[in-house]
Design a protein around this motif. Structure first.
Motif, PDB file in Angstrom:
ATOM      1  N   GLU A 229       8.005   5.651  -8.964  1.00 15.21           N
ATOM      2  CA  GLU A 229       7.952   6.402  -7.717  1.00 15.21           C
ATOM      3  C   GLU A 229       6.812   5.976  -6.777  1.00 15.21           C
ATOM      4  N   PRO A 230       5.617   5.620  -7.275  1.00 14.57           N
ATOM      5  CA  PRO A 230       4.576   5.178  -6.346  1.00 14.57           C
ATOM      6  C   PRO A 230       4.970   3.956  -5.519  1.00 14.57           C
ATOM      7  N   LEU A 231       5.769   3.049  -6.106  1.00 15.61           N
ATOM      8  CA  LEU A 231       6.223   1.896  -5.336  1.00 15.61           C
ATOM      9  C   LEU A 231       7.245   2.314  -4.280  1.00 15.61           C
ATOM     10  N   LEU A 232       8.106   3.256  -4.639  1.00 15.87           N
ATOM     11  CA  LEU A 232       9.050   3.795  -3.662  1.00 15.87           C
ATOM     12  C   LEU A 232       8.303   4.487  -2.525  1.00 15.87           C
ATOM     13  N   GLU A 233       7.272   5.234  -2.876  1.00 16.19           N
ATOM     14  CA  GLU A 233       6.461   5.910  -1.871  1.00 16.19           C
ATOM     15  C   GLU A 233       5.753   4.903  -0.958  1.00 16.19           C
ATOM     16  N   ALA A 234       5.449   3.735  -1.521  1.00 13.30           N
ATOM     17  CA  ALA A 234       4.781   2.697  -0.732  1.00 13.30           C
ATOM     18  C   ALA A 234       5.765   1.902   0.127  1.00 13.30           C
ATOM     19  N   GLY A 235       7.049   2.275   0.058  1.00 15.99           N
ATOM     20  CA  GLY A 235       8.033   1.639   0.930  1.00 15.99           C
ATOM     21  C   GLY A 235       8.752   0.449   0.339  1.00 15.99           C
ATOM     22  N   HIS A 236       8.681   0.307  -0.999  1.00 17.48           N
ATOM     23  CA  HIS A 236       9.399  -0.805  -1.630  1.00 17.48           C
ATOM     24  C   HIS A 236      10.754  -0.301  -2.127  1.00 17.48           C
TER      25      HIS A 236
END
Length: 220
Positions: free
Chosen positions: A44-51
């Motif tokens: 989820e942190p990568l999704l939150e970072a826009g990836h």
């Protein structure tokens, strides 16, 4: 969150750095974050970072994690990057937006049937046995033209060619060979390169790199 975002920016910066002397546009390289074995709270942190592009090896693991993630992040794109059993074809078509491991006629038939039934065409990379290692799967190099023709005849979109070079051998010649095979067969996509060699892969024309450890750290 900051750690994941920092690692993501580091890998993106490396890709951009390699693209410059190769006269390539970094936007032409899709970074696939290999999230296999990692739980949703690490993804989820990568999704939150826009990836948005992620890779999973196993259908069952992807089924356990991704439906809920995709509900929250509908732009996420899921790539099936592991060897795929023919009896999992229908599940794979329902789950994945791209498949990287189409390598044999039985799987081709199963995927075509599943796509017809679901009325959904999923782009597939043809996996090539670039190092003549039967245990890794992959279409033999000599059979690539004929197999690509069968994939096209089945109305399966050809995303490109994919390979896993032999371990502990300089990967550049294998990446160069895959790029030549793609050119010779009118194919543009090249899925090649992982955490340890993605820079070399980008230098030699990779359009998709599959990076896990450099983003997530050691496997969970």
């Amino acid at each position: 969150m900051e750690n994941a975002a920092t690692k993501l920016e580091d890998v993106r910066a490396n890709i951009a750095r390699i693209c410059k002397p190769a006269r390539r546009n970094p936007e032409d390289v899709t970074l696939i974050a290999v999230s296999k074995t990692h739980p949703a709270d690490r993804i989820e942190p990568l999704l939150e970072a826009g990836h948005w592009a992620f890779g999973e090896n196993r259908v069952q693991e992807a089924q356990d994690k991704w439906p809920a993630l995709k509900e929250r992040y509908p732009d996420a794109q899921l790539h099936g990057i592991g060897q795929l059993q023919s009896n999992k074809a229908a599940d794979a078509i329902a789950l994945f937006d791209v498949i990287h491991s189409l390598d044999r006629l039985s799987l081709l038939k199963a995927l075509a049937k599943a796509m017809d039934k679901a009325d959904r065409r999923v782009p597939c990379f043809v996996q090539v046995d670039i190092g003549d290692e039967a245990q890794k799967g992959g279409c033999p190099i000599s059979e690539v033209p004929q197999f690509l023709a069968k994939v096209r005849d089945a109305d399966i979109p050809v995303a490109g060619l994919m390979c896993l070079p032999p371990a502990e051998i300089e990967p550049a010649p294998f990446f160069a060979l895959l790029a030549k095979l793609a050119r010779d067969n009118g194919v543009e996509g090249l899925s090649m390169g992982m955490s340890g060699d993605y820079e070399t892969a980008v230098q030699l024309g990779a359009t998709h790199v599959r990076v896990g450890t450099a983003l997530f750290g050691a496997r969970g």
